[in-house]
Design a protein around this motif. Structure first.
Motif, PDB file in Angstrom:
ATOM      1  N   THR A  10       0.815  -1.209   0.000  1.00  0.00           N
ATOM      2  CA  THR A  10       0.000   0.000   0.000  1.00  0.00           C
ATOM      3  C   THR A  10       0.852   1.264   0.000  1.00  0.00           C
ATOM      4  O   THR A  10       0.376   2.334  -0.360  1.00  0.00           O
ATOM      5  N   GLY A  11       2.109   1.155   0.460  1.00  0.00           N
ATOM      6  CA  GLY A  11       2.995   2.310   0.552  1.00  0.00           C
ATOM      7  C   GLY A  11       3.292   2.726   1.975  1.00  0.00           C
ATOM      8  O   GLY A  11       4.241   3.481   2.231  1.00  0.00           O
ATOM      9  N   LYS A  12       2.483   2.233   2.924  1.00  0.00           N
ATOM     10  CA  LYS A  12       2.682   2.615   4.327  1.00  0.00           C
ATOM     11  C   LYS A  12       3.414   1.535   5.135  1.00  0.00           C
ATOM     12  O   LYS A  12       3.739   1.763   6.305  1.00  0.00           O
ATOM     13  N   GLU A  13       3.648   0.376   4.532  1.00  0.00           N
ATOM     14  CA  GLU A  13       4.215  -0.739   5.301  1.00  0.00           C
ATOM     15  C   GLU A  13       5.562  -0.375   5.937  1.00  0.00           C
ATOM     16  O   GLU A  13       5.765  -0.545   7.147  1.00  0.00           O
ATOM     17  N   THR A  14       6.483   0.123   5.132  1.00  0.00           N
ATOM     18  CA  THR A  14       7.817   0.419   5.672  1.00  0.00           C
ATOM     19  C   THR A  14       7.769   1.615   6.629  1.00  0.00           C
ATOM     20  O   THR A  14       8.558   1.674   7.587  1.00  0.00           O
ATOM     21  N   GLU A  15       6.859   2.539   6.388  1.00  0.00           N
ATOM     22  CA  GLU A  15       6.709   3.677   7.306  1.00  0.00           C
ATOM     23  C   GLU A  15       6.279   3.197   8.690  1.00  0.00           C
ATOM     24  O   GLU A  15       6.826   3.637   9.721  1.00  0.00           O
ATOM     25  N   TYR A  16       5.312   2.298   8.731  1.00  0.00           N
ATOM     26  CA  TYR A  16       4.835   1.794  10.013  1.00  0.00           C
ATOM     27  C   TYR A  16       5.870   0.889  10.676  1.00  0.00           C
ATOM     28  O   TYR A  16       6.002   0.881  11.906  1.00  0.00           O
ATOM     29  N   GLY A  28       6.161  -8.798  20.443  1.00  0.00           N
ATOM     30  CA  GLY A  28       4.725  -8.837  20.195  1.00  0.00           C
ATOM     31  C   GLY A  28       3.887  -7.961  21.099  1.00  0.00           C
ATOM     32  O   GLY A  28       4.324  -7.483  22.146  1.00  0.00           O
ATOM     33  N   ASP A  29       2.638  -7.742  20.645  1.00  0.00           N
ATOM     34  CA  ASP A  29       1.603  -7.043  21.405  1.00  0.00           C
ATOM     35  C   ASP A  29       1.947  -5.595  21.720  1.00  0.00           C
ATOM     36  O   ASP A  29       1.649  -5.083  22.808  1.00  0.00           O
ATOM     37  N   GLY A  30       2.550  -4.904  20.748  1.00  0.00           N
ATOM     38  CA  GLY A  30       2.768  -3.472  20.856  1.00  0.00           C
ATOM     39  C   GLY A  30       1.594  -2.708  20.267  1.00  0.00           C
ATOM     40  O   GLY A  30       0.500  -3.241  20.057  1.00  0.00           O
ATOM     41  N   ILE A  31       1.834  -1.451  19.916  1.00  0.00           N
ATOM     42  CA  ILE A  31       0.746  -0.570  19.495  1.00  0.00           C
ATOM     43  C   ILE A  31       0.087  -1.028  18.194  1.00  0.00           C
ATOM     44  O   ILE A  31      -1.133  -0.968  18.039  1.00  0.00           O
ATOM     45  N   PHE A  32       0.863  -1.537  17.233  1.00  0.00           N
ATOM     46  CA  PHE A  32       0.265  -1.937  15.962  1.00  0.00           C
ATOM     47  C   PHE A  32      -0.526  -3.234  16.107  1.00  0.00           C
ATOM     48  O   PHE A  32      -1.572  -3.403  15.471  1.00  0.00           O
ATOM     49  N   THR A  33      -0.054  -4.142  16.945  1.00  0.00           N
ATOM     50  CA  THR A  33      -0.823  -5.359  17.202  1.00  0.00           C
ATOM     51  C   THR A  33      -2.166  -4.999  17.817  1.00  0.00           C
ATOM     52  O   THR A  33      -3.210  -5.530  17.415  1.00  0.00           O
ATOM     53  N   LYS A  34      -2.167  -4.082  18.768  1.00  0.00           N
ATOM     54  CA  LYS A  34      -3.410  -3.687  19.426  1.00  0.00           C
ATOM     55  C   LYS A  34      -4.357  -2.996  18.446  1.00  0.00           C
ATOM     56  O   LYS A  34      -5.581  -3.194  18.493  1.00  0.00           O
ATOM     57  N   ARG A  35      -3.798  -2.195  17.531  1.00  0.00           N
ATOM     58  CA  ARG A  35      -4.640  -1.552  16.522  1.00  0.00           C
ATOM     59  C   ARG A  35      -5.285  -2.587  15.606  1.00  0.00           C
ATOM     60  O   ARG A  35      -6.456  -2.475  15.242  1.00  0.00           O
ATOM     61  N   HIS A 178      -0.850 -14.750   4.839  1.00  0.00           N
ATOM     62  CA  HIS A 178       0.236 -15.147   3.957  1.00  0.00           C
ATOM     63  C   HIS A 178       0.214 -14.273   2.707  1.00  0.00           C
ATOM     64  O   HIS A 178      -0.823 -13.707   2.337  1.00  0.00           O
ATOM     65  N   GLU A 179       1.339 -14.160   2.036  1.00  0.00           N
ATOM     66  CA  GLU A 179       1.445 -13.214   0.917  1.00  0.00           C
ATOM     67  C   GLU A 179       0.508 -13.523  -0.249  1.00  0.00           C
ATOM     68  O   GLU A 179       0.325 -12.677  -1.126  1.00  0.00           O
ATOM     69  N   THR A 180      -0.120 -14.694  -0.270  1.00  0.00           N
ATOM     70  CA  THR A 180      -1.081 -15.009  -1.329  1.00  0.00           C
ATOM     71  C   THR A 180      -2.498 -14.587  -0.976  1.00  0.00           C
ATOM     72  O   THR A 180      -3.399 -14.722  -1.813  1.00  0.00           O
ATOM     73  N   LYS A 181      -2.726 -14.074   0.220  1.00  0.00           N
ATOM     74  CA  LYS A 181      -4.085 -13.762   0.675  1.00  0.00           C
ATOM     75  C   LYS A 181      -4.474 -12.325   0.326  1.00  0.00           C
ATOM     76  O   LYS A 181      -3.666 -11.535  -0.152  1.00  0.00           O
ATOM     77  N   ASN A 182      -5.730 -11.972   0.608  1.00  0.00           N
ATOM     78  CA  ASN A 182      -6.221 -10.628   0.299  1.00  0.00           C
ATOM     79  C   ASN A 182      -5.501  -9.565   1.121  1.00  0.00           C
ATOM     80  O   ASN A 182      -5.106  -8.523   0.593  1.00  0.00           O
ATOM     81  N   LEU A 183      -5.375  -9.810   2.420  1.00  0.00           N
ATOM     82  CA  LEU A 183      -4.566  -8.978   3.304  1.00  0.00           C
ATOM     83  C   LEU A 183      -3.325  -9.769   3.656  1.00  0.00           C
ATOM     84  O   LEU A 183      -3.418 -10.959   3.978  1.00  0.00           O
ATOM     85  N   ILE A 184      -2.173  -9.117   3.638  1.00  0.00           N
ATOM     86  CA  ILE A 184      -0.936  -9.874   3.800  1.00  0.00           C
ATOM     87  C   ILE A 184      -0.002  -9.233   4.835  1.00  0.00           C
ATOM     88  O   ILE A 184      -0.065  -8.036   5.104  1.00  0.00           O
ATOM     89  N   SER A 185       0.853 -10.085   5.386  1.00  0.00           N
ATOM     90  CA  SER A 185       1.972  -9.595   6.211  1.00  0.00           C
ATOM     91  C   SER A 185       3.193 -10.471   5.968  1.00  0.00           C
ATOM     92  O   SER A 185       4.046 -10.594   6.846  1.00  0.00           O
ATOM     93  N   GLY A 186       3.265 -11.067   4.798  1.00  0.00           N
ATOM     94  CA  GLY A 186       4.327 -12.013   4.463  1.00  0.00           C
ATOM     95  C   GLY A 186       3.939 -13.384   4.953  1.00  0.00           C
ATOM     96  O   GLY A 186       3.429 -14.225   4.226  1.00  0.00           O
ATOM     97  N   GLU A 187       4.187 -13.627   6.222  1.00  0.00           N
ATOM     98  CA  GLU A 187       3.610 -14.726   6.981  1.00  0.00           C
ATOM     99  C   GLU A 187       2.809 -14.087   8.109  1.00  0.00           C
ATOM    100  O   GLU A 187       3.144 -13.019   8.594  1.00  0.00           O
ATOM    101  N   ILE A 238       5.737  -7.436  11.965  1.00  0.00           N
ATOM    102  CA  ILE A 238       4.684  -8.080  11.168  1.00  0.00           C
ATOM    103  C   ILE A 238       3.359  -7.354  11.347  1.00  0.00           C
ATOM    104  O   ILE A 238       2.630  -7.109  10.378  1.00  0.00           O
ATOM    105  N   SER A 239       3.043  -6.986  12.575  1.00  0.00           N
ATOM    106  CA  SER A 239       1.784  -6.294  12.846  1.00  0.00           C
ATOM    107  C   SER A 239       1.741  -4.916  12.183  1.00  0.00           C
ATOM    108  O   SER A 239       0.692  -4.477  11.700  1.00  0.00           O
ATOM    109  N   ALA A 240       2.870  -4.223  12.166  1.00  0.00           N
ATOM    110  CA  ALA A 240       2.933  -2.911  11.521  1.00  0.00           C
ATOM    111  C   ALA A 240       2.676  -3.039  10.031  1.00  0.00           C
ATOM    112  O   ALA A 240       1.942  -2.234   9.433  1.00  0.00           O
ATOM    113  N   PHE A 241       3.263  -4.048   9.415  1.00  0.00           N
ATOM    114  CA  PHE A 241       3.032  -4.304   7.989  1.00  0.00           C
ATOM    115  C   PHE A 241       1.542  -4.574   7.752  1.00  0.00           C
ATOM    116  O   PHE A 241       0.926  -4.006   6.840  1.00  0.00           O
ATOM    117  N   LEU A 242       0.957  -5.429   8.589  1.00  0.00           N
ATOM    118  CA  LEU A 242      -0.445  -5.792   8.427  1.00  0.00           C
ATOM    119  C   LEU A 242      -1.371  -4.597   8.608  1.00  0.00           C
ATOM    120  O   LEU A 242      -2.376  -4.459   7.893  1.00  0.00           O
TER     121      LEU A 242
END
Length: 375
Positions: A10-16, A28-35, A178-187, A238-242
């Protein structure tokens, strides 16, 4: 070559991800996971959402939560990915494979009751291609025989059954990013919990069997080892990417559905004349455009089509091998012939499906298919 899949950014993955790193907390379980948790709970009505490192992990957590013991029986379709079965086999379960529908690869709900025995513990419907199984029939049987239902919703994000989001109907559900799904985070994956009695224990299992989450919320004065578990939670990276992906869920879905519809309308008047079936969509479910597939008449026809497309610059693929005939489980299967599951094993072919697939590329693929079938 038109690839079968291409991950969409989307363009925001690396920023997050950068924000997560700079926050000083990338476990795990930081701010992006909670979001992410909040988004999924509010959007889809899950009582509790817990991100995991994979859908496989979510399924393994589900097997622990419903207390699968050696000798328990779990009913599921044979036409599915190995993780669906393996999660329960790891706990000692015996898998009872059900056949698929004649019209689509989902479990045939009318065949389930005959498979239920006093040893049956759970039913695991798989929403193939994001299309809902007949959940009213499945939940009725679960209530009647006091069984758990774990939805394998790996492919089913943002898809619905009679207005209810898939993954919100059974006691538990597992999703894949997974990267083949509609929403992805790699794994990546998620356990959705719809039965409140599982929430507290799920947090413990996810944190290596400790009550660490309760400790950080101030609910206990120290934390320790209180149950079985493993390291199921993903890193904050991973959560930030997602999270960048889920912010764009509507845009992603609109584009995928447009691609799916273009395939369908290009092929609907020609393909059936050649004995090839298009995807069947039951009237009780929506289509999240996870994949577009065709069902050929036989293995020979499918092999020829895949080869022709590849020779002309298009990568298409077949999908699962029916698990009851797998090297690992064939000797454990009860010998029933699963006619429809084997049909999909031999005849189903998946066409390229990803966000950046263009209209001209879809048209090119469809024209190749038409030409091949007319030759």
């Amino acid at each position: 070559m038109i690839d079968f899949n291409k991950p969409f950014l989307t363009g925001k993955e690396t920023e997050y991800i950068k924000q997560a790193v700079e926050s000083g907390k990338i476990s795990g379980d930081g701010i992006f996971t909670k979001r992410c948790h909040q988004f999924f709970e509010e959007k889809f009505g899950f009582k509790k959402a817990l991100l995991t490192t994979s859908c496989t992990d979510a399924l393994e957590m589900a097997a622990i939560l419903i207390d699968i013991q050696p000798g328990d029986e779990v009913i599921m379709p044979a036409y599915t990915f190995v993780s669906t079965a393996n999660a329960f086999v790891l706990r000692g379960a015996n898998i009872v494979f059900a056949d698929s529908n004649a019209k689509n690869p989902n479990i045939d709900a009318d065949k389930i009751e005959a498979l239920i025995t006093p040893k049956t513990k759970a039913i695991v419907p798989v929403h193939y291609a994001g299309i809902a199984c007949d959940m009213d029939k499945i939940m009725f049987l679960a209530d009647q025989y006091n069984l758990f239902v774990v939805e394998d919703a790996a492919q089913a994000i943002d898809s619905y059954y009679k207005g209810k989001s898939l993954g919100s109907i059974g006691h538990l559900a597992a999703f894949s990013f997974h990267e083949t799904k509609n929403l992805i985070s790699g794994e990546g994956g998620m356990l959705a919990i719809n039965d409140e009695r599982f929430i507290a224990r799920a947090e413990i299992i996810r944190e290596k069997g400790t009550n660490r989450s309760q400790f950080f919320r101030g609910e206990v004065d120290k934390y320790g080892w209180v149950d079985v578990g493993s390291s199921f939670l993903p890193s904050e990276i991973i959560s930030a990417f997602l999270y960048a992906q889920i912010e764009n869920l509507d845009i992603i879905q609109q584009k995928r559905i447009a691609i799916w519809n273009r395939y369908y309308h290009n092929l609907k008047d020609i393909i059936p004349q050649k004995g090839i079936d298009l995807p069947y969509l039951p009237d009780y479910g929506t289509n999240n455009a996870h994949m577009f597939y065709l069902i050929c008449q036989n293995l020979e026809q499918r092999t020829g089509l895949i080869k022709y497309l590849k020779d002309n610059g298009v990568l298409s693929v077949f999908h699962y091998l029916s698990l009851e005939s797998s090297h690992f489980y064939s000797s454990k299967h009860d010998g029933r012939i699963l006619t429809n599951s084997n049909k999909y094993t031999n005849c189903l072919v998946r066409l390229p499906m990803f966000f950046e697939l263009t209209e001209s590329q879809v048209d090119y693929i469809c024209n190749l298919i038409k030409k091949h079938l007319q030759d």
